[in-house]
Scaffold this active site. Sequence first.
Site, PDB file in Angstrom:
ATOM      1  N   MET A  26     -16.399 -38.076   7.597  1.00 57.64           N
ATOM      2  CA  MET A  26     -16.226 -37.003   8.576  1.00 57.64           C
ATOM      3  C   MET A  26     -15.640 -35.767   7.883  1.00 57.64           C
ATOM      4  O   MET A  26     -15.121 -34.871   8.544  1.00 57.64           O
ATOM      5  CB  MET A  26     -15.326 -37.466   9.725  1.00 57.64           C
ATOM      6  CG  MET A  26     -15.931 -38.643  10.481  1.00 57.64           C
ATOM      7  SD  MET A  26     -15.327 -38.797  12.159  1.00 57.64           S
ATOM      8  CE  MET A  26     -13.591 -39.041  11.876  1.00 57.64           C
ATOM      9  N   HIS A  30     -10.506 -36.466   0.796  1.00 59.81           N
ATOM     10  CA  HIS A  30      -9.319 -36.691  -0.026  1.00 59.81           C
ATOM     11  C   HIS A  30      -9.682 -37.733  -1.089  1.00 59.81           C
ATOM     12  O   HIS A  30     -10.839 -38.178  -1.167  1.00 59.81           O
ATOM     13  CB  HIS A  30      -8.138 -37.126   0.839  1.00 59.81           C
ATOM     14  CG  HIS A  30      -8.453 -38.252   1.778  1.00 59.81           C
ATOM     15  ND1 HIS A  30      -8.786 -39.517   1.338  1.00 59.81           N
ATOM     16  CD2 HIS A  30      -8.529 -38.306   3.130  1.00 59.81           C
ATOM     17  CE1 HIS A  30      -9.015 -40.302   2.373  1.00 59.81           C
ATOM     18  NE2 HIS A  30      -8.888 -39.590   3.476  1.00 59.81           N
ATOM     19  N   GLY A  32      -9.202 -40.788  -1.263  1.00 57.68           N
ATOM     20  CA  GLY A  32      -9.774 -42.024  -0.728  1.00 57.68           C
ATOM     21  C   GLY A  32     -11.291 -41.901  -0.630  1.00 57.68           C
ATOM     22  O   GLY A  32     -12.037 -42.758  -1.116  1.00 57.68           O
ATOM     23  N   HIS A  33     -11.742 -40.798  -0.028  1.00 55.23           N
ATOM     24  CA  HIS A  33     -13.193 -40.572   0.066  1.00 55.23           C
ATOM     25  C   HIS A  33     -13.812 -40.501  -1.343  1.00 55.23           C
ATOM     26  O   HIS A  33     -14.887 -41.045  -1.591  1.00 55.23           O
ATOM     27  CB  HIS A  33     -13.494 -39.239   0.760  1.00 55.23           C
ATOM     28  CG  HIS A  33     -13.036 -39.150   2.183  1.00 55.23           C
ATOM     29  ND1 HIS A  33     -12.052 -38.285   2.587  1.00 55.23           N
ATOM     30  CD2 HIS A  33     -13.444 -39.807   3.302  1.00 55.23           C
ATOM     31  CE1 HIS A  33     -11.877 -38.405   3.897  1.00 55.23           C
ATOM     32  NE2 HIS A  33     -12.705 -39.329   4.355  1.00 55.23           N
ATOM     33  N   GLN A 145     -11.862 -49.977   2.908  1.00 55.77           N
ATOM     34  CA  GLN A 145     -11.146 -51.090   3.556  1.00 55.77           C
ATOM     35  C   GLN A 145     -10.011 -50.576   4.429  1.00 55.77           C
ATOM     36  O   GLN A 145      -9.492 -51.295   5.273  1.00 55.77           O
ATOM     37  CB  GLN A 145     -10.599 -52.050   2.492  1.00 55.77           C
ATOM     38  CG  GLN A 145     -11.705 -52.891   1.881  1.00 55.77           C
ATOM     39  CD  GLN A 145     -11.298 -53.562   0.589  1.00 55.77           C
ATOM     40  OE1 GLN A 145     -10.155 -53.462   0.155  1.00 55.77           O
ATOM     41  NE2 GLN A 145     -12.241 -54.232  -0.042  1.00 55.77           N
ATOM     42  N   SER A 183      -7.422 -38.303   6.448  1.00 59.05           N
ATOM     43  CA  SER A 183      -7.586 -36.890   6.821  1.00 59.05           C
ATOM     44  C   SER A 183      -6.554 -36.513   7.871  1.00 59.05           C
ATOM     45  O   SER A 183      -6.179 -35.353   8.011  1.00 59.05           O
ATOM     46  CB  SER A 183      -8.983 -36.646   7.376  1.00 59.05           C
ATOM     47  OG  SER A 183      -9.952 -37.103   6.458  1.00 59.05           O
ATOM     48  N   ARG A 184      -6.098 -37.500   8.643  1.00 60.00           N
ATOM     49  CA  ARG A 184      -5.137 -37.209   9.717  1.00 60.00           C
ATOM     50  C   ARG A 184      -3.716 -37.011   9.184  1.00 60.00           C
ATOM     51  O   ARG A 184      -2.853 -36.551   9.925  1.00 60.00           O
ATOM     52  CB  ARG A 184      -5.166 -38.314  10.771  1.00 60.00           C
ATOM     53  CG  ARG A 184      -6.467 -38.309  11.567  1.00 60.00           C
ATOM     54  CD  ARG A 184      -6.452 -39.249  12.749  1.00 60.00           C
ATOM     55  NE  ARG A 184      -7.572 -39.007  13.634  1.00 60.00           N
ATOM     56  CZ  ARG A 184      -8.703 -39.712  13.650  1.00 60.00           C
ATOM     57  NH1 ARG A 184      -8.876 -40.718  12.826  1.00 60.00           N
ATOM     58  NH2 ARG A 184      -9.676 -39.406  14.486  1.00 60.00           N
TER      59      ARG A 184
END
Length: 284
Positions: A26, A30, A32-33, A145, A183-184
């Site tokens: 989305m 960051h 993680g992505h 995960q 992202s949050r």
Amino acid sequence: MTVVKTIEECRAERAKLGKLALVPTMGALHRGHLSLVEYARQSAPYTAVSIFVNPTQFGPREDFTKYPRPIESDLEKCREMGVHLVFNPSPEEMYPAQLSPIVIDLPQLTEVLEGKHRPGHFKGVCQVVAKLFNILSPQIACFGQKDFQQLRVLTAMVEALDWPIEVVGCETIREPDGLAMSSRNQYLSLDERERALAISRALMLANGEVKEGERRANRVIASMQNVILDVGQLGRIPVSIDYIAAVDPITLKHVDMITGPTVLAIAARVGKTRLIDNIVVTPA
Ligand code: AMP
């Protein structure tokens, strides 16, 4: 790197590529992505990223409109990572008003945990990922995960529909202090961020208890609750728990005794921000 906004262009550009690994996102990318993108790059000669804030997976009181959309910096990150194709459609492109919406439901996996607290969320996730799979025809699809229930639901969807796609789950990337990247996280004030750390700390503590021999899920859950409630009592920022659970990684059913690999999952609200995190624990 090619950036496309329509389904037609996306199909045309995809057709020029060979074996493809897809990373659905989305946006507000960051590390993680980017770890998923790195995995994708290593697992197939071509990599695609979709960037789409999917309205159908948000509930009416959730953060769809305020969800961050820093598209230029996202594209820059994709470019730097060597992504070949970015699909960045509008909601109207994905969901034309004249199309009747389709529902894919896996009720045994979607009505628990996140599904209980976010009714309809996984129907939206399955809907958008099914469309992305049909538009991009990837051979490999990478998910985190961090959203372990999503990963489980999508793996089950692909199996149930005989999709020739390998669904890969990549490990959760954390900040140095343990907070799972999300992202949050950018919604959090400094003070809230400090309190949000209780979530990963609770999981680490629980992991230690299981390693030391605790098998009773209710004991491990109680320890995690204490860590989070303790931090909620300090200061003015409310911290509340949506759920803390110990579940089987395949069935997502609650376990009483931790006798094999078990997912410990937490969903909590820090101020107005809802965060989720989990770890898989394995008894020694
Ligand atoms: P989102 O943009 O939040 O829909 O996430 C897109 C993909 O990135 C999903 O498969 C997530 O599970 C994954 N993801 C999000 N945060 C992390 C993280 N901290 N580590 C690894 N993967 C993540």
